[in-house]
Write an enzyme that holds these catalytic residues in place. Structure first.
Site, short mmCIF file in Angstrom:
data_model
loop_
_atom_site.label_atom_id
_atom_site.label_comp_id
_atom_site.label_asym_id
_atom_site.label_seq_id
_atom_site.Cartn_x
_atom_site.Cartn_y
_atom_site.Cartn_z
N LEU A 348 43.15 73.05 37.29
CA LEU A 348 44.42 73.71 37.61
C LEU A 348 45.33 73.82 36.39
CD1 LEU A 348 43.57 73.08 40.67
CD2 LEU A 348 46.02 73.13 41.10
N GLU A 373 39.56 46.27 49.04
CA GLU A 373 38.35 45.95 49.82
C GLU A 373 37.11 45.84 48.95
OE1 GLU A 373 38.19 48.22 53.51
OE2 GLU A 373 40.38 48.18 53.55
C1 LIG Z 1 46.46 49.86 47.78
C2 LIG Z 1 46.01 48.46 48.04
C3 LIG Z 1 46.04 47.97 49.34
C4 LIG Z 1 45.67 46.66 49.59
N1 LIG Z 1 45.74 46.20 50.87
C5 LIG Z 1 45.42 44.92 51.12
C6 LIG Z 1 45.55 44.40 52.43
O1 LIG Z 1 45.95 45.11 53.37
N2 LIG Z 1 45.22 43.12 52.66
C7 LIG Z 1 44.78 42.31 51.67
O2 LIG Z 1 44.50 41.14 51.95
N3 LIG Z 1 44.64 42.74 50.40
C8 LIG Z 1 44.96 44.04 50.11
N4 LIG Z 1 44.85 44.52 48.82
C9 LIG Z 1 44.45 43.62 47.75
C10 LIG Z 1 43.03 43.90 47.28
O3 LIG Z 1 42.10 43.47 48.24
C11 LIG Z 1 42.83 43.19 45.93
O4 LIG Z 1 43.66 43.86 45.00
C12 LIG Z 1 41.39 43.20 45.46
O5 LIG Z 1 40.59 42.34 46.22
C13 LIG Z 1 41.27 42.80 43.99
O6 LIG Z 1 41.91 41.58 43.78
P1 LIG Z 1 42.99 41.44 42.59
O7 LIG Z 1 43.94 42.57 42.69
O8 LIG Z 1 43.51 40.06 42.63
O9 LIG Z 1 42.17 41.66 41.29
P2 LIG Z 1 41.23 40.56 40.57
O10 LIG Z 1 40.33 39.93 41.55
O11 LIG Z 1 42.11 39.69 39.73
O12 LIG Z 1 40.40 41.50 39.61
C14 LIG Z 1 40.96 42.01 38.38
C15 LIG Z 1 39.83 42.66 37.60
O13 LIG Z 1 38.80 41.68 37.35
C16 LIG Z 1 37.56 42.16 37.83
N5 LIG Z 1 36.76 41.09 38.41
C17 LIG Z 1 37.16 40.14 39.31
N6 LIG Z 1 36.12 39.37 39.66
C18 LIG Z 1 35.05 39.85 39.00
C19 LIG Z 1 33.66 39.50 38.96
N7 LIG Z 1 33.18 38.48 39.68
N8 LIG Z 1 32.84 40.20 38.16
C20 LIG Z 1 33.32 41.22 37.43
N9 LIG Z 1 34.61 41.63 37.42
C21 LIG Z 1 35.46 40.94 38.21
C22 LIG Z 1 37.93 43.15 38.95
O14 LIG Z 1 36.89 44.06 39.19
C23 LIG Z 1 39.16 43.80 38.35
O15 LIG Z 1 38.79 44.82 37.51
C24 LIG Z 1 45.22 45.83 48.54
C25 LIG Z 1 45.17 46.34 47.23
C26 LIG Z 1 45.55 47.63 46.98
C27 LIG Z 1 45.49 48.13 45.57
#
Ligand SMILES: Cc1cc2nc3c(=O)[nH]c(=O)nc-3n(C[C@H](O)[C@H](O)[C@H](O)COP(=O)(O)OP(=O)(O)OC[C@H]3O[C@@H](n4cnc5c(N)ncnc54)[C@H](O)[C@@H]3O)c2cc1C
Length: 396
Positions: A348, A373
């Site tokens: 676009l 998730e």
């Molecule tokens: C829009 C949105 C809605 C959400 N809604 C909900 C909800 O309704 N209920 C709820 O409970 N949660 C919710 N969440 C939270 C979501 O489930 C978490 O953000 C997600 O599980 C990732 O956890 P974190 O953000 O702590 O990232 P982290 O776990 O800290 O991860 C940070 C980075 O490290 C990487 N990483 C972590 N572990 C590993 C591994 N073992 N190997 C390789 N890389 C790894 C990840 O891939 C990522 O790139 C929501 C998140 C968003 C963005």
């Protein structure tokens, strides 16, 4: 056929006629609600969320969340849930959000709730008069669900007290009831978690609003000495990890379906634009590089649709390895959708980044699907863990 679906995908043997009818009706409903989508986009996310859950309830979209109300309509299974998310995501992100979080919160009650808990919550959730949320994540426990720290301390009379925090909770600012995973300490790590039903009005529960890249009801939750009766336990004490993981494994396919809806909308928008945009005495569509971009998008859409259909079918047929397929579908569909939406913005040109335009909205909305998730990275780890090592042994 409504705009949101590719009829050739619906013809696949993964689907039955009942699913095709559900897709047709869902897509047509979404197509006929253009005014509603405009209206909710102009509202604040909380008002929009409440209105959409109510509208979806009134229109019967949430009926399957209350199995006690009677037998579900034919085809109302996991494939239908995915098709519904695909149609809503194509039409309006806030509608997909309202639908998916209500289903996410109700499903553990359907699968693990006592009859009394189901009677108390599910009729309202299916009508859209009672809003749910699911809270497992914490700032220090996202991907690593087993490290949840929110403490649920059992008192002498069998009731509980909650102390700690939850983070990033969808519907956090509007939910009437939360499914909360907390640490009760029956065992170490994942063995010491329990699921609870926590009404929003529970004393000591404070909600902290978070503004995200795409406006939605989103919050951190703070629990300070929140009293909960013994019958707030959902499922069995010590089984909270199972409740959470079972739910997330099921819903990952639906995230893939939503990604597909967003991506298809981006593709359709881009195709319409390049067909109409005059350039060099013809249209953008006549340029080979533009055709190549569209072809790449079409390949990605087809692959994502096939993986989502297969994963949903594996879930419905009770495959033991359904989680492997939902992980594969989510990784591919969300990563591919990110690329397709980005390519649509590029096709676009400047018109693609104008605030409020379709592609600008999709560009913001698609980003979080690769995180929630199950991040793409953790799911890749799980997929690698599910590889069939006997094949490797045979090939060696
Ligand atoms: C829009 C949105 C809605 C959400 N809604 C909900 C909800 O309704 N209920 C709820 O409970 N949660 C919710 N969440 C939270 C979501 O489930 C978490 O953000 C997600 O599980 C990732 O956890 P974190 O953000 O702590 O990232 P982290 O776990 O800290 O991860 C940070 C980075 O490290 C990487 N990483 C972590 N572990 C590993 C591994 N073992 N190997 C390789 N890389 C790894 C990840 O891939 C990522 O790139 C929501 C998140 C968003 C963005």
């Amino acid at each position: 056929m409504p705009t949101s679906f590719d009829p050739e995908v619906l013809e696949l043997p993964f689907y039955e006629d009942a699913h095709r009818r559900i897709a047709e009706a869902a897509g047509a409903w979404c197509d006929s609600r253009a005014v509603l989508w405009e209206e909710v986009r102009a509202l604040d996310p909380d008002t929009a969320g409440r209105r959409l859950v109510r509208e979806l309830g009134d229109a019967g979209w949430l009926a399957a969340l209350d199995p006690q109300a009677g037998p579900s309509a034919p085809g109302e299974d996991h494939r239908a849930l995915c098709l519904r998310r695909e149609a809503l995501a194509y039409a309006e992100d806030l509608a997909d959000f309202a639908f998916s979080i209500q289903a996410l919160a109700a499903t553990p009650v359907v699968r693990y709730g006592t009859e009394a808990q189901q009677r108390r919550l599910l009729p309202g959730m299916a009508r859209g008069s009672l809003i749910g949320a699911f809270a497992v994540s914490e700032k220090e426990a996202g991907s690593d669900v087993a490290s949840v720290a929110l403490a649920a301390t059992r008192t002498d009379d069998g009731s509980y007290r909650l102390n700690g925090r939850k983070a990033w909770i969808a519907n956090g600012t509007i939910a009437d009831v939360f499914v909360v995973i907390a640490r009760t300490g029956e065992g170490p790590g994942p063995l010491g978690l329990t699921a609870f039903l926590v009404p929003a009005g529970t004393p000591g529960l404070r909600v902290e609003r978070i503004d995200a890249i795409a406006p939605r009801s989103f919050a951190h939750l703070h629990f300070e000495d929140c009293p909960l009766p013994a019958d707030a336990v959902l499922g069995r004490p010590g089984k909270g990890f199972v409740v959470a993981v079972d739910l997330l494994e099921r819903f990952r396919t639906t995230v893939g379906a939503a990604a597909l809806g967003f991506a298809r909308r981006a593709f359709d928008t881009a195709l319409a634009h390049v067909r109409g945009r005059e350039a060099y005495g013809a249209t953008l569509f006549d340029l080979q590089l533009v055709k190549a971009a569209l072809a790449d998008m079409e390949v990605q859409l087809n692959a994502a649709a096939l993986l989502v259909a297969r994963a949903a079918w594996e879930t419905d047929r009770g495959s033991r390895r359904f989680a492997r397929h939902s992980n594969i579908a989510k990784v591919h569909a969300t990563e591919a959708a990110q690329g397709v939406v980005d390519a649509a913005v590029q096709l676009l040109g400047a018109a693609g980044i104008v605030q409020g335009g379709v592609t600008e909205r999709l560009y913001r909305q698609i980003r979080s699907l690769r995180i929630y998730e199950g991040t793409s990275e953790t799911l890749r780890m799980a997929i690698a863990g599910s590889l069939d090592m006997r094949r490797a042994a045979r090939a060696a």
